[in-house]
Design a protein around this motif. Structure first.
Motif, PDB file in Angstrom:
ATOM      1  N   GLU A   1      26.820 -90.018 -18.762  1.00 37.92           N
ATOM      2  CA  GLU A   1      27.003 -89.844 -20.204  1.00 37.92           C
ATOM      3  C   GLU A   1      28.471 -89.979 -20.590  1.00 37.92           C
ATOM      4  N   VAL A   2      29.367 -89.459 -19.739  1.00 38.21           N
ATOM      5  CA  VAL A   2      30.800 -89.586 -20.011  1.00 38.21           C
ATOM      6  C   VAL A   2      31.199 -91.062 -20.047  1.00 38.21           C
ATOM      7  N   ILE A   3      30.704 -91.821 -19.078  1.00 40.23           N
ATOM      8  CA  ILE A   3      31.013 -93.253 -19.008  1.00 40.23           C
ATOM      9  C   ILE A   3      30.564 -93.952 -20.288  1.00 40.23           C
ATOM     10  N   GLN A   4      29.382 -93.609 -20.784  1.00 38.13           N
ATOM     11  CA  GLN A   4      28.883 -94.237 -22.010  1.00 38.13           C
ATOM     12  C   GLN A   4      29.741 -93.873 -23.215  1.00 38.13           C
ATOM     13  N   GLU A   5      30.205 -92.633 -23.249  1.00 35.36           N
ATOM     14  CA  GLU A   5      31.088 -92.226 -24.346  1.00 35.36           C
ATOM     15  C   GLU A   5      32.400 -93.020 -24.317  1.00 35.36           C
ATOM     16  N   ILE A   6      32.913 -93.286 -23.117  1.00 37.60           N
ATOM     17  CA  ILE A   6      34.138 -94.087 -22.993  1.00 37.60           C
ATOM     18  C   ILE A   6      33.896 -95.508 -23.488  1.00 37.60           C
ATOM     19  N   VAL A   7      32.727 -96.035 -23.192  1.00 35.33           N
ATOM     20  CA  VAL A   7      32.369 -97.390 -23.659  1.00 35.33           C
ATOM     21  C   VAL A   7      32.428 -97.456 -25.185  1.00 35.33           C
ATOM     22  N   GLU A   8      32.012 -96.393 -25.850  1.00 32.10           N
ATOM     23  CA  GLU A   8      31.898 -96.406 -27.307  1.00 32.10           C
ATOM     24  C   GLU A   8      33.132 -95.831 -28.016  1.00 32.10           C
ATOM     25  N   ALA A   9      34.114 -95.335 -27.284  1.00 31.46           N
ATOM     26  CA  ALA A   9      35.220 -94.585 -27.886  1.00 31.46           C
ATOM     27  C   ALA A   9      36.178 -95.459 -28.681  1.00 31.46           C
ATOM     28  N   ASP A  10      36.759 -94.858 -29.725  1.00 28.97           N
ATOM     29  CA  ASP A  10      37.838 -95.481 -30.490  1.00 28.97           C
ATOM     30  C   ASP A  10      39.208 -94.959 -30.059  1.00 28.97           C
ATOM     31  N   MET A  11      39.209 -93.902 -29.259  1.00 30.84           N
ATOM     32  CA  MET A  11      40.450 -93.296 -28.772  1.00 30.84           C
ATOM     33  C   MET A  11      40.111 -92.473 -27.538  1.00 30.84           C
ATOM     34  N   ILE A  12      40.981 -92.544 -26.515  1.00 32.48           N
ATOM     35  CA  ILE A  12      40.802 -91.726 -25.308  1.00 32.48           C
ATOM     36  C   ILE A  12      42.103 -90.975 -25.059  1.00 32.48           C
ATOM     37  N   THR A  13      41.999 -89.665 -24.896  1.00 30.42           N
ATOM     38  CA  THR A  13      43.180 -88.836 -24.657  1.00 30.42           C
ATOM     39  C   THR A  13      42.894 -87.850 -23.534  1.00 30.42           C
ATOM     40  N   THR A  14      43.955 -87.284 -22.974  1.00 27.68           N
ATOM     41  CA  THR A  14      43.791 -86.288 -21.907  1.00 27.68           C
ATOM     42  C   THR A  14      44.766 -85.138 -22.094  1.00 27.68           C
ATOM     43  N   SER A  15      44.370 -83.971 -21.623  1.00 27.06           N
ATOM     44  CA  SER A  15      45.291 -82.840 -21.432  1.00 27.06           C
ATOM     45  C   SER A  15      44.683 -81.967 -20.341  1.00 27.06           C
ATOM     46  N   VAL A  16      44.836 -82.416 -19.114  1.00 29.49           N
ATOM     47  CA  VAL A  16      44.201 -81.758 -17.974  1.00 29.49           C
ATOM     48  C   VAL A  16      45.217 -81.130 -17.021  1.00 29.49           C
ATOM     49  N   TRP A  17      46.521 -81.233 -17.371  1.00 30.61           N
ATOM     50  CA  TRP A  17      47.633 -80.855 -16.509  1.00 30.61           C
ATOM     51  C   TRP A  17      47.959 -82.071 -15.627  1.00 30.61           C
ATOM     52  N   ALA A  18      49.212 -82.431 -15.580  1.00 33.06           N
ATOM     53  CA  ALA A  18      49.631 -83.685 -14.937  1.00 33.06           C
ATOM     54  C   ALA A  18      49.135 -83.820 -13.498  1.00 33.06           C
ATOM     55  N   ASP A  19      49.134 -82.711 -12.751  1.00 25.57           N
ATOM     56  CA  ASP A  19      48.712 -82.774 -11.356  1.00 25.57           C
ATOM     57  C   ASP A  19      47.241 -83.147 -11.205  1.00 25.57           C
ATOM     58  N   ASN A  20      46.464 -82.996 -12.292  1.00 30.38           N
ATOM     59  CA  ASN A  20      45.028 -83.279 -12.219  1.00 30.38           C
ATOM     60  C   ASN A  20      44.663 -84.687 -12.686  1.00 30.38           C
ATOM     61  N   LEU A  21      45.632 -85.477 -13.102  1.00 23.27           N
ATOM     62  CA  LEU A  21      45.315 -86.826 -13.559  1.00 23.27           C
ATOM     63  C   LEU A  21      44.595 -87.661 -12.493  1.00 23.27           C
ATOM     64  N   PRO A  22      45.008 -87.578 -11.211  1.00 24.32           N
ATOM     65  CA  PRO A  22      44.248 -88.333 -10.200  1.00 24.32           C
ATOM     66  C   PRO A  22      42.790 -87.893 -10.079  1.00 24.32           C
ATOM     67  N   LYS A  23      42.478 -86.659 -10.473  1.00 32.19           N
ATOM     68  CA  LYS A  23      41.102 -86.164 -10.381  1.00 32.19           C
ATOM     69  C   LYS A  23      40.210 -86.775 -11.455  1.00 32.19           C
TER      70      LYS A  23
END
Length: 391
Positions: A74-96
Motif C-alpha cells: 500500500e505504501v508503494i502505491q501511495e508513492i506512485v500516486e503522490a504529488d510530494m514525498i517528504t521524510t522526518s525519520v532522523w538522519a541515521d534512519n534514512l537507509p532503513k
C-alpha cells in the motif's frame, strides 16, 4: 494534492505535517509505530498545540497512516500516486526507509508517472543527498539514472521546537510558532515554485545549513554535553545556570564569527539569531532530556557536523574556537547512555584505543595540530568535573 511523509513522530506531525496541511496536501504518514498508525487512521486527524499562543489547539485533518512493515504494498502505491514525498525519520534512519521508497519510485517509473519532489527534512547536512545515495545503494534494483528520471531531490535545512504530548488520551504535539524550512529551489521539479508554504527557497542552501547547524544545533549540543558533565539530566536546567548560558552564547558567537567572515552575514543579524535560539531554549514549561539532545555523539563529532565543523573552520579563518574545542572534549565524554548505540561504540573505542586515538578517528583532527592538544587537555579537565558531579 497528495503527500506521502515518512515518519509520524514529533517533527513529522508537528512540523512538516503541519506545513503540508497548510499547503493543501492530504497526507499519508508512513510510520512503524502501530499505536500511532491506529490513532491516525481512527481519527483521520491529529492535534498540535501552539506553545507561544497559550497552547492553542490546531487540528490537522485529511490524514491517514500506513505501516511500512505490514503494508508495504500500500505504501508503494501511495508513492506512485503522490504529488510530494517528504521524510522526518532522523538522519541515521534514512537507509532503513530507502528500500521501501526506492520500490515506490521504481513502481512509479513503471507506471509512467511524472517526476515527484522528494525532500528529506532531517537534521543533517545535505539530507536529501544522503537519502538518494541510500536508495541507490540499497538492495532494490534501481540505479541513480532511474532515480533521477523519476524524482527531484532538493536538500533542506529544518528547525522547529516540537515536543511530544498526550491530550485527552491521544498522542499530540506541542510546537513553537517560529520555524525554519529552507529548500534548494534550483533542484525542485519547478524551480520557481513554492510547493510548501512557509518555506524559504534559496540557491545557496549551504550558508543556511551552516547557520542553523553551527549556531543553533551547535549551541544545543554544547549545552547538552557540558550539562551532562555537571550532572544535569534535563536540558532546561542547563539554561537556568547563567554561567553555562554565557558559555553557550560564547560558543555560538564563535560560530557566528566564522559565518560573518565566510558568507558575509551581518554580525547583528547573527547576534539576533543567537538571542532567538537561547530564548527558545529557555521557553517556560518545556522539558527535554540531555540524553535526547546529546544522542549520537559520533555523528555530532564528525568533521562536517555541528561541533568539529565550525571549530576547524574557525581555525582556518583565524577566528576564536576556544569554547568549540571544549565542546568537542565534552562530547567525547558522553558515553553513559547504554540505550544509545553510538555512546556504547564511543565508550568501547576510548577504552580500547585511548582518547587521543578517538579524537583523530571521530573528528579527523590530526595529532600534530594545536587543536588536537587543546582537546586532549580539555578532555582531562572535564573528566575530573564529570567524576565530581556524576558519581
Amino acid at each position: 494534492m497528495k503527500a506521502v511523509h515518512f515518519g509520524a513522530g514529533n517533527i513529522g506531525r508537528g512540523f512538516i505535517g503541519e506545513l503540508l496541511h497548510n499547503s493543501g496536501f492530504a497526507i499519508t504518514f508512513v510510520e512503524v509505530n502501530d499505536e500511532l498508525v491506529k490513532q491516525l487512521n481512527a481519527e483521520k486527524s491529529y492535534d498540535v498545540y501552539l506553545i507561544n499562543e497559550g497552547y492553542a489547539k490546531k487540528t490537522i485533518d485529511q490524514v491517514t497512516a500506513l505501516s511500512p512493515i505490514t503494508q508495504e504494498v500500500e505504501v508503494i502505491q501511495e508513492i506512485v500516486e503522490a504529488d510530494m514525498i517528504t521524510t522526518s525519520v532522523w538522519a541515521d534512519n534514512l537507509p532503513k526507509i530507502a528500500p521501501t521508497l526506492a520500490k515506490g519510485l521504481k513502481a512509479r517509473l513503471a507506471a509512467g508517472k511524472g517526476k515527484v519532489n522528494v525532500l528529506a527534512c532531517e537534521n543533517a547536512m545535505f539530507n536529501t543527498d544522503i537519502l538518494k545515495k541510500a536508495m541507490a545503494d540499497c538492495p532494490v534494483d534501481i540505479n541513480m539514472s532511474e532515480l533521477e528520471s523519476i524524482g527531484c531531490y532538493p536538500n533542506t535545512a529544518v528547525d522547529r521546537m516540537v515536543f511530544d504530548s498526550v491530550r485527552d488520551g491521544k498522542k499530540a504535539v506541542d510546537i513553537g510558532t517560529d520555524f525554519e524550512l529552507v529548500i534548494e529551489q534550483n533542484k525542485l521539479l519547478e524551480p520557481g515554485s513554492e510547493p510548501i508554504k512557509g518555506g524559504e527557497y534559496t540557491d545557496n542552501l549551504q550558508k543556511f545549513l551552516e547557520r542553523k547547524l553551527y549556531i543553533i544545533n551547535c549551541g544545543h549540543a554544547w549545552a547538552g554535553y557540558l550539562g551532562h558533565l555537571y550532572g544535569y539530566d534535563i536540558i532546561q536546567d542547563v539554561f537556568h545556570n547563567e554561567e553555562l548560558v554565557k558559555e553557550v552564547r560564547k560558543t555560538m558567537q564563535e560560530s557566528a564569527g566564522l559565518l560573518v567572515k565566510k558568507y558575509g552575514f551581518k554580525a547583528q543579524e547573527l547576534e539576533d539569531y543567537i538571542d532567538f535560539a537561547i530564548g527558545r531554549f529557555k521557553t517556560p514549561g518545556i522539558t527535554d532530556t540531555i540524553n535526547r539532545v546529546s544522542r549520537s555523539p559520533i555523528r555530532k563529532l564528525a568533521l562536517a557536523d555541528r561541533l568539529t565543523g565550525p571549530c576547524v573552520q574557525c581555525e582556518e579563518f583565524g577566528c576564536d574556537n576556544t569554547n568549540l574545542l571544549k565542546g568537542i572534549a565534552a562530547a567525547l565524554l558522553f558515553v553513559d547512555n547504554a540505550e544509545d548505540p553510538q555512546c556504547v561504540e564511543l565508550k568501547s573505542y576510548v577504552e580500547s584505543h585511548g582518547v587521543a586515538k578517538a579524537i583523530e578517528t571521530f573528528t579527523g583532527i590530526q595529532p600534530e595540530s594545536k587543536m588536537f592538544h587543546v582537546i586532549l587537555s580539555r578532555y582531562n579537565e572535564l573528566a575530573a568535573i564529570k567524576n565530581i558531579h556524576r558519581k
